[in-house]
Design an enzyme around this catalytic site. Structure first.
Site, mmCIF file in Angstrom:
data_model
loop_
_atom_site.group_PDB
_atom_site.id
_atom_site.type_symbol
_atom_site.label_atom_id
_atom_site.label_comp_id
_atom_site.label_asym_id
_atom_site.label_seq_id
_atom_site.Cartn_x
_atom_site.Cartn_y
_atom_site.Cartn_z
ATOM 1 N N ASP A 152 0.331 -4.530 18.845
ATOM 2 C CA ASP A 152 1.310 -4.947 19.860
ATOM 3 C C ASP A 152 1.055 -4.373 21.253
ATOM 4 O O ASP A 152 1.698 -4.792 22.205
ATOM 5 C CB ASP A 152 2.723 -4.522 19.425
ATOM 6 C CG ASP A 152 3.183 -5.248 18.182
ATOM 7 O OD1 ASP A 152 2.656 -6.343 17.921
ATOM 8 O OD2 ASP A 152 4.050 -4.721 17.466
ATOM 9 N N GLU A 250 8.052 -12.928 18.681
ATOM 10 C CA GLU A 250 9.070 -12.808 17.605
ATOM 11 C C GLU A 250 10.409 -12.321 18.143
ATOM 12 O O GLU A 250 11.457 -12.740 17.681
ATOM 13 C CB GLU A 250 8.623 -11.747 16.594
ATOM 14 C CG GLU A 250 7.629 -12.160 15.586
ATOM 15 C CD GLU A 250 7.169 -10.915 14.825
ATOM 16 O OE1 GLU A 250 7.139 -10.984 13.613
ATOM 17 O OE2 GLU A 250 6.834 -9.890 15.453
ATOM 18 N N HIS A 286 0.377 -13.225 9.874
ATOM 19 C CA HIS A 286 -0.561 -12.128 9.633
ATOM 20 C C HIS A 286 -2.004 -12.448 9.972
ATOM 21 O O HIS A 286 -2.852 -11.549 9.972
ATOM 22 C CB HIS A 286 -0.411 -11.634 8.200
ATOM 23 C CG HIS A 286 0.858 -10.874 8.009
ATOM 24 N ND1 HIS A 286 2.082 -11.506 7.913
ATOM 25 C CD2 HIS A 286 1.117 -9.550 7.970
ATOM 26 C CE1 HIS A 286 3.031 -10.596 7.804
ATOM 27 N NE2 HIS A 286 2.472 -9.406 7.840
ATOM 28 N N ARG A 289 -3.306 -10.161 12.543
ATOM 29 C CA ARG A 289 -3.690 -8.789 12.219
ATOM 30 C C ARG A 289 -5.079 -8.717 11.600
ATOM 31 O O ARG A 289 -5.711 -7.677 11.589
ATOM 32 C CB ARG A 289 -2.751 -8.224 11.149
ATOM 33 C CG ARG A 289 -1.399 -7.906 11.629
ATOM 34 C CD ARG A 289 -0.693 -7.080 10.553
ATOM 35 N NE ARG A 289 0.617 -6.715 11.014
ATOM 36 C CZ ARG A 289 0.853 -5.737 11.875
ATOM 37 N NH1 ARG A 289 -0.129 -5.011 12.324
ATOM 38 N NH2 ARG A 289 2.062 -5.481 12.268
#
Ligand code: ADP
Length: 368
Positions: A152, A250, A286, A289
């Protein structure tokens, strides 16, 4: 020989393996024994074979591996003192008094707390007969250094966290793929990206892909965001643009603090009485990531890992717990808790200028 342990904790991020490789090899290079704590704080609390000695070749090839090969976990026990007591005991039984932790601000806050408490943890272990006083004499101080692993880019005091550029690259790649189909069908896509409190990924993805509109937590949308977005999208369409990309973090919010969701945005773009666009939602999830770290994150992981080993060897009981930052292209040590407190107080990733810049290059801003 000094024994240094390395662990990864909290959310995984690309580059964590590069950190472990760099720390293990640098520790060995400096004449120390290197250990890995598997499964984050869970490994410290459970001990046993979750704390393993590592050799030079154990980390061969790790630079190009995604995720974290030594595992990471959320550990409830470490929030409580009994859990930290067991963790302290396990470290001493393994002869370890220097710890490098790569994780987010939660993990690093836990690390600072552990270091602060360390002498009292030892006293309690001796008082309760868990350890003999002689066993603790050589370990009166615990040296801890933090490395910030997070996709992030959400910690103050460092330009980039390890993993954020890999996640950003992945998002851009995904948006490029989506754009091809969007243009073909003249569709709109609402792309949700990670970032519950920090919109750096959404904002930078918007800059890097030339998105039509962006929603981020740090800049809550005005009450009239619906009209504003529809108006801009309408203008872009009128100028001949066949695709619409809206990127939403988000944690996107409006001024009243209510959540703005991808479904709300989609319904608006698709509204038959308004734009009436064929609209789809893509939640990247995901995928952001995963995968191997980009070159920048590998470099950051390696240079910061090397610096972390140096810092942990040079730390004294008087020095504050530090983390390794990159500021203006220099790898430097900074006091950890100041950065953690700053992160809660101010939003690092976004200042107004960034946002305006991202938005001012859109088609409708161009006046001939
Ligand atoms: P991140 O490191 O990605 O911010 P978390 O906030 O979930 O992720 O923290 C990871 C782990 O660090 C937690 O599961 C817990 O074991 C430990 N931790 C976090 N905050 C604290 C704290 N204040 N005190 C003790 N341990 C903590």
């Amino acid at each position: 020989r000094k024994k240094i342990a390395i662990m990864t904790s909290g959310g995984d991020s690309p580059g964590m393996n590069g950190v472990v490789r760099a720390c293990v090899r640098m520790a060995i290079h400096m004449g120390c024994d290197a250990y890995c704590v598997y499964e984050g704080y869970e490994g410290l609390v459970r001990g046993g074979d979750l704390i393993r000695k590592m050799e030079w070749y154990d980390v061969r090839g790790w630079l190009s591996e995604g995720g974290t090969l030594i595992g990471t976990a959320r550990c409830m026990a470490f929030y409580e003192r009994p859990g930290r007591l067991t963790a302290a005991k396990n470290l001493i039984l393994n002869g370890i008094d220097a710890l490098i932790i790569c994780g987010g601000d939660g993990s690093l806050t836990g690390a600072d707390r552990f270091r602060q408490e360390w002498p009292s943890l030892l006293d309690e272990l001796v008082a309760t007969g868990e350890l003999q006083a002689e066993q603790t004499h050589a370990y009166r101080h615990l040296n801890i250094v933090g490395l910030v692993g997070s996709i992030d880019n959400d910690l103050s005091g460092t330009d980039a966290t390890i993993g954020c550029y890999s996640a950003l690259s992945r998002i851009c790649y995904a948006v490029d793929l989506i754009e091809a189909t969007a243009s073909s069908h003249s569709r709109a896509f609402v792309v949700e990206v990670m970032g519950r409190h920090c919109g750096w990924l959404a904002l930078m993805a918007g800059v890097a892909t030339g998105a039509d509109f962006i929603f981020i937590p740090e800049k809550p949308s005005e009450a009239n965001w619906r009209e504003e977005m529809c108006n801009i999208v309408h203008q872009h369409r009128a100028l001949g643009k066949r695709k619409t990309i809206v990127i939403i973090a988000e944690g996107a919010l409006d001024r009243q603090g209510s959540k703005i969701t991808p479904t709300m945005v989609k319904d608006l773009l698709a509204d038959k009485d308004g734009l009436g666009l064929d609209t789809r939602i893509t939640t990247l999830g995901h995928v952001q990531r995963g995968g191997t770290a980009v070159a920048y994150d590998r470099m950051l992981a390696t240079l910061q890992g090397v610096e972390a080993v140096k810092a942990v060897l040079e730390a004294t009981p008087e020095t504050k717990t530090c983390f390794i930052a990159i500021t203006e292209n220099k790898i430097i040590r900074k006091p950890l808790m100041e950065a953690v407190i700053d992160t809660k107080r101010v939003s690092k990733a976004i200042d107004q200028q960034d946002f305006d810049l991202a938005m001012s290059l859109r088609d409708h801003e161009f006046a001939e």
